[in-house]
Design an enzyme around this catalytic site. Sequence first.
Site, PDB file in Angstrom:
ATOM      1  N   SER A 251       0.848  -1.193   0.000  1.00  0.00           N
ATOM      2  CA  SER A 251       0.000   0.000   0.000  1.00  0.00           C
ATOM      3  C   SER A 251       0.883   1.242   0.000  1.00  0.00           C
ATOM      4  O   SER A 251       2.111   1.138   0.025  1.00  0.00           O
ATOM      5  CB  SER A 251      -0.894  -0.006   1.242  1.00  0.00           C
ATOM      6  OG  SER A 251      -0.091   0.266   2.380  1.00  0.00           O
ATOM      7  N   LYS A 252       0.218   2.386  -0.007  1.00  0.00           N
ATOM      8  CA  LYS A 252       0.917   3.685  -0.029  1.00  0.00           C
ATOM      9  C   LYS A 252       2.024   3.775   1.014  1.00  0.00           C
ATOM     10  O   LYS A 252       3.041   4.405   0.795  1.00  0.00           O
ATOM     11  CB  LYS A 252      -0.086   4.803   0.285  1.00  0.00           C
ATOM     12  CG  LYS A 252      -0.929   5.245  -0.881  1.00  0.00           C
ATOM     13  CD  LYS A 252      -1.404   6.672  -0.673  1.00  0.00           C
ATOM     14  CE  LYS A 252      -2.428   6.835   0.425  1.00  0.00           C
ATOM     15  NZ  LYS A 252      -3.784   6.441   0.063  1.00  0.00           N
ATOM     16  N   ARG A 253       1.785   3.129   2.163  1.00  0.00           N
ATOM     17  CA  ARG A 253       2.775   3.181   3.244  1.00  0.00           C
ATOM     18  C   ARG A 253       4.142   2.681   2.804  1.00  0.00           C
ATOM     19  O   ARG A 253       5.161   3.038   3.374  1.00  0.00           O
ATOM     20  CB  ARG A 253       2.322   2.301   4.418  1.00  0.00           C
ATOM     21  CG  ARG A 253       1.214   2.863   5.238  1.00  0.00           C
ATOM     22  CD  ARG A 253       0.930   1.994   6.436  1.00  0.00           C
ATOM     23  NE  ARG A 253       0.506   0.651   6.045  1.00  0.00           N
ATOM     24  CZ  ARG A 253       1.099  -0.465   6.405  1.00  0.00           C
ATOM     25  NH1 ARG A 253       2.170  -0.415   7.170  1.00  0.00           N
ATOM     26  NH2 ARG A 253       0.642  -1.629   6.037  1.00  0.00           N
ATOM     27  N   GLY A 255       5.455   3.095  -0.170  1.00  0.00           N
ATOM     28  CA  GLY A 255       6.014   3.879  -1.281  1.00  0.00           C
ATOM     29  C   GLY A 255       5.004   3.956  -2.409  1.00  0.00           C
ATOM     30  O   GLY A 255       3.834   3.627  -2.210  1.00  0.00           O
TER      31      GLY A 255
END
Length: 482
Positions: A251-253, A255
Amino acid sequence: MASKVRVRFAPSPTGFLHVGGARTALYNWLFARHENGVFILRIEDTDVERSTDESVTTILDSLRWLGLDWDEGPEVGGPAGPYRQAERLTLYQEHARKLLDEGKAYYCTCTPEELEGRRKAALAAGTSPKYDGRCRARGNDLAGVGGRGAAVRLLVRDEGSIEIADLVHGPIRFERADLDDFILLRSDGMPTYNFAVVIDDVLMDITHVIRGDDHISNTPRQIMLYEAMGLPVPYFAHIPMILGSDRSRLSKRHGATSVLAYQQMGYLPEAMVNYLVRLGWSHGDQEIFSQEELVRHFSLEKVGKTPAVFDPVKLEWLNGQYIKHIAPDRLTALLRPFWEAAGVSQQELFQGDEAWLHRVACLFQERARTVTELASSSRFVFTGKIERDKAVAMKVLSNEAKARIRALLPEIEALPTFTAATLESLFRMRAEALGLKLVDLAQPFRVGLSGKSVSPPIFPIMELMGWEAARRRVEEALEEEG
Ligand code: GLU
């Protein structure tokens, strides 16, 4: 079922194309190309609230960037596709009607509030919260319902089990008793995901459903629909998820996860494809594959069961490998917008002809891992303002080093020709005469020219910059306080 392989990628246009989705698209595409089959793109946009045209555009741009072309579409004789479910609503309604008339589905008039109330009561009583089938008796008869909307549910037999013969995971069994009479059409006439997928997979003659294994729990419901319609079930291949470094779902976490973000960060599509394919598929120990090799070797049997971990460092390495070998004219074309973004003006870009730009690109190609990095490391070659690393200048441009540079300037000026070769022999001669190593003379020049301590060999760079620009830059550095 069609004998020729027919597969589809079916994204919901509710955001950008995630790298996980791109890998699913890639596996479908490779399988189709390997088998000489057909790859269909189908936009699943029946969730009107969350679907946007902007997202459709982003998904198509991402697939085009990766080179994943699709084969068929609704416009006969026109450009191929993609199919859009929102344009096919009457098809789903017709098929629901047929199932109703055959007694395989029924109208349900329970309201969401009633359903929720009963669900809670069942949970409180410790019984199954699944739909209790109370509208079954209504069948296809809407008499007495008045203006109240009615959903359509599939009538599900609840004895026995269903087995998915999954090409990746092997057999997976589900008990029918755990499944309920699920909704096919909502009361507003919109199909549910499970219904629209099956109708489309049937109408599009899909032979293999290749998708993320987050859909495994939907598959028994879809199989029940094939059974209700008396149709053969396609093959299923559920691909394991892609994880982040902490082994939670990517996920976005972790990168950037949007395919186009990688384009913007200076990745090459072929590197991205090569990286994505290896996240779950292998062919011996080979790491680098041309597209033609991928098409030749790809098979679903070699797709692993365990989730792969997304490793940005490896992706960057792979991208660097591709950058090293890319043709100069393509590299230069790719670089233009990145040079501009790095602060090189249009005018500066046009000062050199195309061949000159190729030479700049080629000089820096060896060590860059992304096009962005190549643009920023080569930026100083153009005469624009450069950023100087103060700490490096302090260390390398000592008074002594500056004095040596000053002494060299007139000698460079006096060279009959200003080329990498004449410069190098002059520097070597001078270094030897002073009892120094070449690097002791070259490094202060490098820092003077580029503002940094690392760059490709400086002699060809100086040749490319031309003496006037190079001298101006070095003099600028000499004037700075050290
Ligand atoms: N539209 C679904 C999704 O985006 C895919 C459905 C499928 O492949 O069956 O997850």
